[in-house]
Write a protein that holds these residues in place. Structure first.
Motif, PDB file in Angstrom:
ATOM      1  N   MET A  27       5.127 -12.733   1.220  1.00 26.15           N
ATOM      2  CA  MET A  27       5.429 -11.851   2.602  1.00 26.15           C
ATOM      3  C   MET A  27       6.720 -12.523   2.773  1.00 26.15           C
ATOM      4  O   MET A  27       7.586 -11.928   3.175  1.00 26.15           O
ATOM      5  N   LEU A  74       7.643   1.490  12.833  1.00 25.66           N
ATOM      6  CA  LEU A  74       6.042   0.654  12.064  1.00 25.66           C
ATOM      7  C   LEU A  74       5.636   1.353  11.002  1.00 25.66           C
ATOM      8  O   LEU A  74       5.531   2.855  11.756  1.00 25.66           O
ATOM      9  N   ASP A  78       1.710   2.816   1.687  1.00 22.70           N
ATOM     10  CA  ASP A  78       2.729   1.762   1.740  1.00 22.70           C
ATOM     11  C   ASP A  78       2.041   0.173   2.205  1.00 22.70           C
ATOM     12  O   ASP A  78       1.090   0.222   2.632  1.00 22.70           O
ATOM     13  N   SER A  79       2.342  -0.591   0.923  1.00 21.99           N
ATOM     14  CA  SER A  79       1.631  -2.005   0.957  1.00 21.99           C
ATOM     15  C   SER A  79       2.715  -3.070   1.504  1.00 21.99           C
ATOM     16  O   SER A  79       2.509  -4.118   1.400  1.00 21.99           O
ATOM     17  N   ALA A  80       4.132  -2.874   2.197  1.00 22.64           N
ATOM     18  CA  ALA A  80       4.824  -3.562   1.940  1.00 22.64           C
ATOM     19  C   ALA A  80       4.487  -4.259   3.940  1.00 22.64           C
ATOM     20  O   ALA A  80       4.573  -3.961   5.009  1.00 22.64           O
ATOM     21  N   GLY A  81       4.793  -5.522   4.008  1.00 28.56           N
ATOM     22  CA  GLY A  81       4.526  -5.990   4.818  1.00 28.56           C
ATOM     23  C   GLY A  81       3.019  -6.265   5.491  1.00 28.56           C
ATOM     24  O   GLY A  81       2.347  -6.099   4.982  1.00 28.56           O
ATOM     25  N   LEU A  82       3.007  -6.845   6.765  1.00 25.85           N
ATOM     26  CA  LEU A  82       2.027  -7.066   7.768  1.00 25.85           C
ATOM     27  C   LEU A  82       1.525  -5.552   7.947  1.00 25.85           C
ATOM     28  O   LEU A  82       2.300  -4.873   7.738  1.00 25.85           O
ATOM     29  N   SER A  83       0.029  -4.755   8.212  1.00 25.16           N
ATOM     30  CA  SER A  83       0.320  -3.566   8.322  1.00 25.16           C
ATOM     31  C   SER A  83      -0.112  -3.368   9.963  1.00 25.16           C
ATOM     32  O   SER A  83      -1.415  -2.501  10.487  1.00 25.16           O
ATOM     33  N   LEU A  84       0.921  -3.536  11.016  1.00 31.24           N
ATOM     34  CA  LEU A  84       1.338  -3.494  12.463  1.00 31.24           C
ATOM     35  C   LEU A  84       0.312  -2.745  12.455  1.00 31.24           C
ATOM     36  O   LEU A  84       0.577  -2.140  13.482  1.00 31.24           O
ATOM     37  N   THR A 125       9.689   2.586   0.698  1.00 37.62           N
ATOM     38  CA  THR A 125       8.999   1.955   0.484  1.00 37.62           C
ATOM     39  C   THR A 125       9.603   1.057  -0.779  1.00 37.62           C
ATOM     40  O   THR A 125       9.126   1.934  -1.822  1.00 37.62           O
ATOM     41  N   LEU A 167      12.417  -7.234   1.626  1.00 34.89           N
ATOM     42  CA  LEU A 167      11.288  -6.901   3.017  1.00 34.89           C
ATOM     43  C   LEU A 167      12.078  -6.462   4.147  1.00 34.89           C
ATOM     44  O   LEU A 167      11.911  -5.526   4.989  1.00 34.89           O
ATOM     45  N   THR A 200       6.806  -0.632  -1.784  1.00 34.60           N
ATOM     46  CA  THR A 200       5.861  -1.419  -2.724  1.00 34.60           C
ATOM     47  C   THR A 200       4.519  -0.561  -1.943  1.00 34.60           C
ATOM     48  O   THR A 200       4.793  -0.357  -1.033  1.00 34.60           O
ATOM     49  N   GLY A 201       4.113   0.665  -2.702  1.00 32.06           N
ATOM     50  CA  GLY A 201       3.336   1.380  -2.612  1.00 32.06           C
ATOM     51  C   GLY A 201       2.166   0.502  -2.047  1.00 32.06           C
ATOM     52  O   GLY A 201       0.829   0.997  -1.211  1.00 32.06           O
ATOM     53  N   THR A 225       3.841  -6.864  -1.230  1.00 29.09           N
ATOM     54  CA  THR A 225       5.279  -7.893  -1.302  1.00 29.09           C
ATOM     55  C   THR A 225       5.021  -9.152  -1.806  1.00 29.09           C
ATOM     56  O   THR A 225       6.117  -9.110  -2.417  1.00 29.09           O
TER      57      THR A 225
END
Lengths: 456, 456
Positions: free
Chosen positions: A455, B179, B186-192, A410, A425, A412-413, A417
């Motif tokens: 984001m 997903l 993992d903080s990348a993007g929305l937490s889908l 990833t 992303l 970003t952990g 973003t």
């Protein structure tokens, strides 16, 4: 979006003094700690003191088609709170109420409280809020939720989302909703509360959080090992995580060791290639078993010095040393602070690959890491007065993210973003996931007024 | 939606034999364990053997405007898999692959594997998948993720969402997306990924899960206590959770105790008003401390018999007894199975209130509960040949949800909303949350083909 809108309505709708237009003060809210060079100049700053303030400000923004950039303590590292030209920067720093329920083991907190203040308030009730970003003394709990922040103990205790049971949110049209609540299990409806954690202010503004708390962490035993090479150290990490779940497992390379030793003069091995700091907080005799496994993993990976202690104060000194790594390395130049993570088995490949990028681009990159969960913080050090080096650093910054993605990782952990990483992303998640993410964003913020440019 | 559509294209697009139209077999897929009386008759059943099958079936449904009802092992208790007239019921029961990565401590599993099979497969690698619905031997891991299922050890170890790191999903238009993934942070993007957990097949169909695993659970010590009244027992629960986090804290009332004793003849106290079964799995000497706290809480709340054991087999016998409560009570009549939860301090008020409803409506309601997290399963027992009693039971079913909502609780702690509880969902979450939930649903499934009638 225009800067010529009259603010009278906004000022009238909010608490006295909540709207700030003094250019000197406003300037201090343009950037977060990422120091985004592209940050804009906001129309005004709103220092909200209540949910009503936040809702009234968002309603005003919606009515006037003005963007709103939510902001906590301003310690974000991905530019999630970079101001946008003509926008309102809405800071929750003055919303600082907390209520602890010891029977339920929850805390209801407003977003402006610092992480350390939440920890202290719940400790008064004999309880513990685990997530512990290295910046815990200066970062806000609202920002932690907005970025799904992590920390040092997350390797055993999980990240922010694992502790958020509920929240109050102001939506893009100014409506206030309650998502989830003080219930340890709740399967009713969509898991919107978990969707909003980590959404970086793009779906709504968090005005209150209900946090799950744990009994106090047992006293931890600490093991510190010096390794000749970073590779030995990262292989030792896998040997540990393959057998136990440590309460902390942190990594520093030689640049970080020496930078910290310059500051603290605590006797760290300046000749070591890498240092690992591990903790076990298993109760009673179980700690000794875990410590033995850690020591064995260190020694079988050729650690030159292995020191263990069950004195919490002595152990804390090493945790402080690890937390000081970023500011210590920062004394060597301007930092481009990375936050890439990989599946654990790829940790040695990531760290080796970063060294290759540093050599290729002829820039200094110091690697520190929450090694036990595969989350690294490569610190790219550039001389601010050397534009060519800065440019090479920028290239390395992107190459490190490319490497993490190639290793199944990833970008970003735990930092989010924001604006600094959004270009990468789509490479991580793919165009289809970007598409559905944009659809969710559009469903909840059709006019795109919430943190535009972050984001998405 | 019409039943006259030709299935040739569908049959041609899928694996041999995947499309089932034999009315006798199709009839077996009309209902899940909730036995929804309003379940419809599907056009056909698709027994998918691969993600490709699922994607091809959904594409066919999208093209032909046919609804698709996803289904795991069919053990759902809220009618989340009730068939819809003219729809395709898509079962993932034949998708049963698992891969365990012991270094990463993750398992990648297809949805059709049973929870118990996942536990067994990861145990071969010395690892543990904690969530443990009482139905763990018959429910599928895909269904667990679709409902955010809980279980007995969740009071200490959390629910399904806490263990889902990633998933593969087939979207409403047949696209396949990944997903999240095997990354502990993992903080990348929305937490889908967290949005899809608990979405009950209304946003997409889960075709693969990446699950986080733990080291094996330490052997547990068990304490069993008999109480004169349910109120004493629920107050004892609060006295325990106020001081420690037990690994299990289960409640049975006198109806359940006697029904289980009828089956197992293990010597349970038939005169008791309630039974609590608590476990500590703290390692080493810490277990003794926790057990002492539990025993003290039992005794100070007038427990007449307190039995403790550190023999895992003896302790497991009581866990089996608790798990058997639902089938044992079911022998007394048709069950309306409730799943309400409340903030822990309201547990005594909830259990007392349910007794009042039972008396008012003159129906038998047996209460069993994952008491340590405030999640109860009131079992409304009705004579299937007594329509008036059944009607009174239906009223009680709704009144119990009304009571939980009034106490700040949830209509479903771990079973999901499905079709049986959706009428109460707006009362719990409010119209504004329903509105944004519907917007998220519409964004991801604009034609409404995914599990229509469930949750929304």
């Amino acid at each position: 979006m225009t800067a010529t809108i009259a603010l009278d309505d906004l000022i009238a709708a909010l608490s006295d003094g909540a709207v700030v237009t003094d250019p000197d003060i406003v300037a201090g809210y343009r950037q977060d700690r990422a120091l985004d060079p592209d940050a804009g100049t906001p129309l005004a700053v709103v220092r909200a003191t209540s949910t009503d303030d936040v809702a009234a400000a968002v309603r005003w923004c919606a009515r006037n088609h003005v963007a709103v950039v939510p902001r906590g303590a301003g310690t974000g590292l991905s530019g999630g709170s970079s101001a946008v030209d003509g926008a309102i920067v809405l800071t929750t720093e003055k919303m600082r109420h907390i209520h602890v329920d010891p029977v339920m083991r929850t805390a209801t907190v407003q977003p402006g409280l610092l992480n350390a203040e939440v920890k202290a308030a719940v400790a008064e009730h004999g309880l513990w809020y685990p997530p512990d970003p290295s910046s815990f003394e200066i970062c806000s709990i609202g920002g932690n939720a907005a970025t799904n922040a992590g920390g040092l103990c997350c390797v055993k205790y999980g990240v922010t989302t694992d502790y958020v049971l509920g929240m109050e949110v102001v939506l893009a049209d100014g409506r206030v909703v309650q998502l989830g609540g003080p219930r340890l299990k709740d399967s009713a409806g969509l898991s919107l509360v978990k969707l909003f954690v980590g959404s970086e202010g793009t779906l709504g503004i968090i005005t209150e959080l209900t946090l799950r708390l744990l009994p106090p962490q047992p006293p931890a035993c600490t093991v510190v090992g010096s390794f000749a090479s970073v590779h030995d150290a990262t292989e030792a990490v896998l040997a540990i995580t393959n057998r136990i779940r440590p309460a902390m497992l942190e990594f520093m390379d030689s640049v970080a060791i020496n930078a910290v030793e310059d500051q603290l003069k605590m006797g760290l091995d300046r000749d070591a290639g890498a240092l690992l700091v591990a903790q076990s907080d298993a109760p009673g005799a179980a700690a000794a078993e875990e410590i033995a496994i850690i020591v064995e993993a260190f020694e079988s990976h050729r650690a030159s010095e292995v020191f263990s202690t069950d004195d919490p104060a002595e152990g804390e000194a090493f945790t402080v040393a690890r937390r000081m790594a970023i500011p210590a390395v920062e004394k060597k130049g301007t930092l481009l602070l990375e936050d890439v993570g990989v599946p654990l088995p790829s940790l040695p490949a990531l760290v080796d690959g970063i060294a290759a990028i540093a050599e290729n681009r002829d820039v200094m990159i110091s690697v520190i890491a929450h090694a036990g969960d595969g989350n690294t913080h490569p610190l790219i050090v550039v001389d601010p007065d050397d534009p060519d080096q800065r440019a090479r650093g920028d290239v390395a910054f992107g190459e490190i993210m490319d490497l993490a993605i190639a290793l199944g990782g990833t970008i970003t952990g735990e930092h989010g973003t924001g604006r600094m990483k959004k270009a990468w992303l789509p490479n991580q998640v793919g165009e289809d996931v970007m598409d559905i993410s944009r659809k969710v964003k559009a469903a909840l913020d059709p006019d795109g007024i919430l943190n535009p440019g972050a984001m998405f």
